[in-house]
Design an enzyme around this catalytic site. Structure first.
Site, PDB file in Angstrom:
ATOM      1  N   PHE A   1      82.945  47.616   6.460  1.00  0.00           N
ATOM      2  CA  PHE A   1      82.443  46.521   7.291  1.00  0.00           C
ATOM      3  C   PHE A   1      83.046  45.197   6.803  1.00  0.00           C
ATOM      4  O   PHE A   1      83.080  44.943   5.598  1.00  0.00           O
ATOM      5  CB  PHE A   1      80.912  46.484   7.195  1.00  0.00           C
ATOM      6  CG  PHE A   1      80.270  45.593   8.204  1.00  0.00           C
ATOM      7  CD1 PHE A   1      80.090  46.033   9.511  1.00  0.00           C
ATOM      8  CD2 PHE A   1      79.846  44.327   7.868  1.00  0.00           C
ATOM      9  CE1 PHE A   1      79.492  45.208  10.449  1.00  0.00           C
ATOM     10  CE2 PHE A   1      79.244  43.492   8.804  1.00  0.00           C
ATOM     11  CZ  PHE A   1      79.067  43.944  10.112  1.00  0.00           C
TER      12      PHE A   1
ATOM     13  N   ASP B   1      76.867  50.476  -0.119  1.00  0.00           N
ATOM     14  CA  ASP B   1      76.187  49.762   0.960  1.00  0.00           C
ATOM     15  C   ASP B   1      75.482  50.799   1.837  1.00  0.00           C
ATOM     16  O   ASP B   1      76.138  51.684   2.400  1.00  0.00           O
ATOM     17  CB  ASP B   1      77.203  48.945   1.771  1.00  0.00           C
ATOM     18  CG  ASP B   1      76.523  48.021   2.769  1.00  0.00           C
ATOM     19  OD1 ASP B   1      75.412  48.360   3.236  1.00  0.00           O
ATOM     20  OD2 ASP B   1      77.105  46.962   3.085  1.00  0.00           O
TER      21      ASP B   1
ATOM     22  N   TYR C   1      67.342  45.255   9.219  1.00  0.00           N
ATOM     23  CA  TYR C   1      67.147  45.140  10.674  1.00  0.00           C
ATOM     24  C   TYR C   1      67.770  46.279  11.477  1.00  0.00           C
ATOM     25  O   TYR C   1      67.701  46.281  12.692  1.00  0.00           O
ATOM     26  CB  TYR C   1      67.660  43.791  11.199  1.00  0.00           C
ATOM     27  CG  TYR C   1      69.080  43.426  10.820  1.00  0.00           C
ATOM     28  CD1 TYR C   1      70.163  43.971  11.487  1.00  0.00           C
ATOM     29  CD2 TYR C   1      69.329  42.519   9.791  1.00  0.00           C
ATOM     30  CE1 TYR C   1      71.453  43.639  11.133  1.00  0.00           C
ATOM     31  CE2 TYR C   1      70.625  42.178   9.431  1.00  0.00           C
ATOM     32  CZ  TYR C   1      71.687  42.751  10.106  1.00  0.00           C
ATOM     33  OH  TYR C   1      72.969  42.423   9.750  1.00  0.00           O
ATOM     34  N   LYS C   2      68.397  47.249  10.811  1.00  0.00           N
ATOM     35  CA  LYS C   2      68.987  48.376  11.543  1.00  0.00           C
ATOM     36  C   LYS C   2      67.944  49.498  11.631  1.00  0.00           C
ATOM     37  O   LYS C   2      66.953  49.351  12.328  1.00  0.00           O
ATOM     38  CB  LYS C   2      70.291  48.792  10.865  1.00  0.00           C
ATOM     39  CG  LYS C   2      71.355  47.689  11.028  1.00  0.00           C
ATOM     40  CD  LYS C   2      72.617  47.937  10.253  1.00  0.00           C
ATOM     41  CE  LYS C   2      73.595  46.788  10.494  1.00  0.00           C
ATOM     42  NZ  LYS C   2      74.634  46.702   9.497  1.00  0.00           N
TER      43      LYS C   2
ATOM     44  N   ARG D   1      80.218  52.955  20.517  1.00  0.00           N
ATOM     45  CA  ARG D   1      79.386  53.376  19.393  1.00  0.00           C
ATOM     46  C   ARG D   1      77.934  53.552  19.843  1.00  0.00           C
ATOM     47  O   ARG D   1      77.372  52.675  20.509  1.00  0.00           O
ATOM     48  CB  ARG D   1      79.471  52.302  18.301  1.00  0.00           C
ATOM     49  CG  ARG D   1      78.900  52.717  16.981  1.00  0.00           C
ATOM     50  CD  ARG D   1      79.137  51.635  15.948  1.00  0.00           C
ATOM     51  NE  ARG D   1      78.291  50.485  16.202  1.00  0.00           N
ATOM     52  CZ  ARG D   1      77.828  49.670  15.243  1.00  0.00           C
ATOM     53  NH1 ARG D   1      78.154  49.888  13.984  1.00  0.00           N
ATOM     54  NH2 ARG D   1      77.065  48.647  15.546  1.00  0.00           N
TER      55      ARG D   1
HETATM   56  C1  LIG Z   1      75.218  45.459   9.293  1.00  0.00           C
HETATM   57  C2  LIG Z   1      76.022  45.465   8.040  1.00  0.00           C
HETATM   58  C3  LIG Z   1      76.041  44.344   7.211  1.00  0.00           C
HETATM   59  C4  LIG Z   1      75.321  43.102   7.632  1.00  0.00           C
HETATM   60  O1  LIG Z   1      75.324  42.105   6.668  1.00  0.00           O
HETATM   61  P1  LIG Z   1      74.480  40.791   6.950  1.00  0.00           P
HETATM   62  O2  LIG Z   1      74.538  40.049   5.693  1.00  0.00           O
HETATM   63  O3  LIG Z   1      73.111  41.208   7.371  1.00  0.00           O
HETATM   64  O4  LIG Z   1      75.135  40.083   8.092  1.00  0.00           O
HETATM   65  C5  LIG Z   1      76.761  44.429   6.027  1.00  0.00           C
HETATM   66  N1  LIG Z   1      77.432  45.549   5.680  1.00  0.00           N
HETATM   67  C6  LIG Z   1      77.432  46.642   6.485  1.00  0.00           C
HETATM   68  C7  LIG Z   1      78.159  47.864   6.064  1.00  0.00           C
HETATM   69  C8  LIG Z   1      76.735  46.630   7.683  1.00  0.00           C
HETATM   70  O5  LIG Z   1      76.758  47.686   8.481  1.00  0.00           O
END
Ligand SMILES: *Cc1c(COP(=O)(O)O)cnc(C)c1O
Length: 434
Positions: free
Chosen positions: A129, A199, A224-225, A393
């Site tokens: 990401f 992560d 939040y996911k 997705r």
């Molecule tokens: C959704 C996601 C993030 C989000 O990071 P934020 O700090 O909440 O914007 C980070 N890493 C991964 C792998 C994600 O899927």
């Protein structure tokens, strides 16, 4: 697989009543819980109570009387069981990006402290990401490290050379749905003298995670996911107990101090994971996150041996299997499956690319997702580049999705394709958030 088969699967589903814990808008089939989870029905009243009573009446006293001060740890303890962590090892706090900054800095410190001047590389995947890569880029630049990005999952073990200080991976890849073998890669990293940072943004609440059993070093993840904590919910951070008091983290704010209310002029980190806190916590957001965590815990996600996520995982795989089978049967030749078929390598999402080479680089993937959203089937689109195709997705959250939802979502796919709805101009205009 027929609609009746899907209904039979729903009838036999031990989790089917959990949908009542959520407020889903009418006419929506929500396949984007991997991006923003659905609102738990309990959340509005809980947040209203925190605002009106705990803040409105309790005022500053609520830090003690409503236990605001303990929230990062208390919520962390609820979450710990879902990710194979022990009590007091997890803090719910800050954002995923910020928590990554803290733990990656700490993980890099081992190489600096070890007196091995050649050990100055962080390894990750090019398809990780972007925020993870951006944070790593910045820390590497600041601390004189090199960020090495591998192209393919199979290349990771060979990249673990004696120069590597940290292996930083997202457990379930956001754009492919590939799930890494955490135990094997952690072992390989340790054998090479490196630490691991995982992560769990697409894992926590979605797939079984066993941080301590895998002997992982650091982990962070998103609220939040799949944890349904609400937009921009606090994230979390976990540190293996053997490292927790060993390293300092760079955002040394007063909430991570050993005695925040002693108001001393010098920083003294708290023992354990509490040092990964920084400043004053967002209490209203944490209270919404707690409602989200409670929805996952309501699934009784442990089997008799205390193994996490068993029932949720079984249903998640059955949902993604059904979606893959129906897409392949009813839209033959139109899509390539990007997500692995092997259960052991699949997260809780299915990613598709256009099978046609011209369409794969063109606007079709984006426009099909837009046309589906207009029909109430909400998934998302992740842009590719010259080497990687654009991705359609779809996230599958076993807490609130049924097999009948899967059937109807594919029926909408068929309609969008047969009627060429996706070619309409309004579906071909890019929005800011895709
Ligand atoms: C959704 C996601 C993030 C989000 O990071 P934020 O700090 O909440 O914007 C980070 N890493 C991964 C792998 C994600 O899927």
């Amino acid at each position: 697989m027929t609609l009746d088969d899907c209904r039979a699967l729903d009838h036999a589903d031990p989790l089917r009543e959990l949908r009542d814990l959520f407020t889903l808008p009418d006419g929506v089939i929500y396949l984007d819980g991997n991006s923003l989870g659905v609102m738990p029905t309990a959340t509005p009243a809980r947040v209203a109570d925190v605002v009106a009573q705990e803040w409105g009446n309790g005022l500053i006293r609520s830090w003690n009387t409503a236990s605001w001060i303990d929230m990062p740890q208390r919520l962390g303890n609820k979450l710990a069981r879902l990710i194979g962590a022990a009590p007091d090892e997890v803090m719910c706090t800050d954002s995923t990006s910020i928590n990554l900054y803290k733990v990656l800095f700490a993980a890099m410190s081992q190489a600096i402290d070890s007196g091995e001047p050649q050990r100055r590389t962080v390894v990750s995947e090019r398809s990780n990401f972007p925020t993870d890569l951006y944070i790593a880029e910045s820390l590497c630049r600041e601390r004189g490290f090199t960020l090495k990005l591998v192209e393919r999952v199979e290349d990771i073990p060979a990249a673990l050379t004696p120069e590597v200080a940290v292996l930083m991976l997202t457990h379930v890849n956001y754009r492919t749905g590939v799930m890494h073998d955490m135990a094997a890669l952690t072992e390989a990293a340790h054998a090479a003298g490196a630490l691991t940072v995982w992560d769990l943004a697409h894992s926590a609440g979605a797939v079984p995670v066993k941080l301590n059993a895998c002997n992982a070093d650091f982990a962070i993840g998103c609220g939040y996911k799949y944890l349904n904590g609400g937009p921009g919910a606090p994230a979390f951070v976990w540190v293996n107990a053997r490292h927790a008091s060993r390293f300092e983290q760079p955002l040394s704010g007063w909430f991570g101090h050993a005695a925040p209310f002693a108001f001393t002029p010098h920083y003294q980190p708290a023992p354990g994971a509490a040092r990964y806190l920084c400043g004053t916590q967002p209490i209203i957001s944490l209270s919404a996150l707690e409602c989200g965590l409670d929805t996952v815990l309501a699934a009784e996600p442990f089997n008799a041996d205390g193994e996490p996520m068993s029932a949720l995982r079984i249903k998640s795989l059955a949902l993604t299997d059904a979606f893959i089978a129906l897409i392949e049967a009813r839209c033959p030749g139109r899509f390539t499956l990007v997500t692995p078929r092997e259960h052991g390598q699949r997260g809780s999402q299915v990613c598709l690319a256009m099978a046609d080479a011209a369409e794969a680089q063109g606007n079709a993937a984006y426009a099909i997702v837009q046309a589906l959203i207009a029909r109430g089937v909400i998934g998302d689109f992740r842009a590719g580049d010259a080497q990687t195709p654009h991705i359609l997705r779809f996230g599958f959250t076993p807490l609130y999705l049924s097999f009948e939802d899967v059937w109807h979502s594919v029926e909408h796919f068929v309609q969008v394709l047969e009627k060429e709805e996706w070619r309409r101009p309004e579906f071909n205009q890019k929005n800011a958030v895709t």
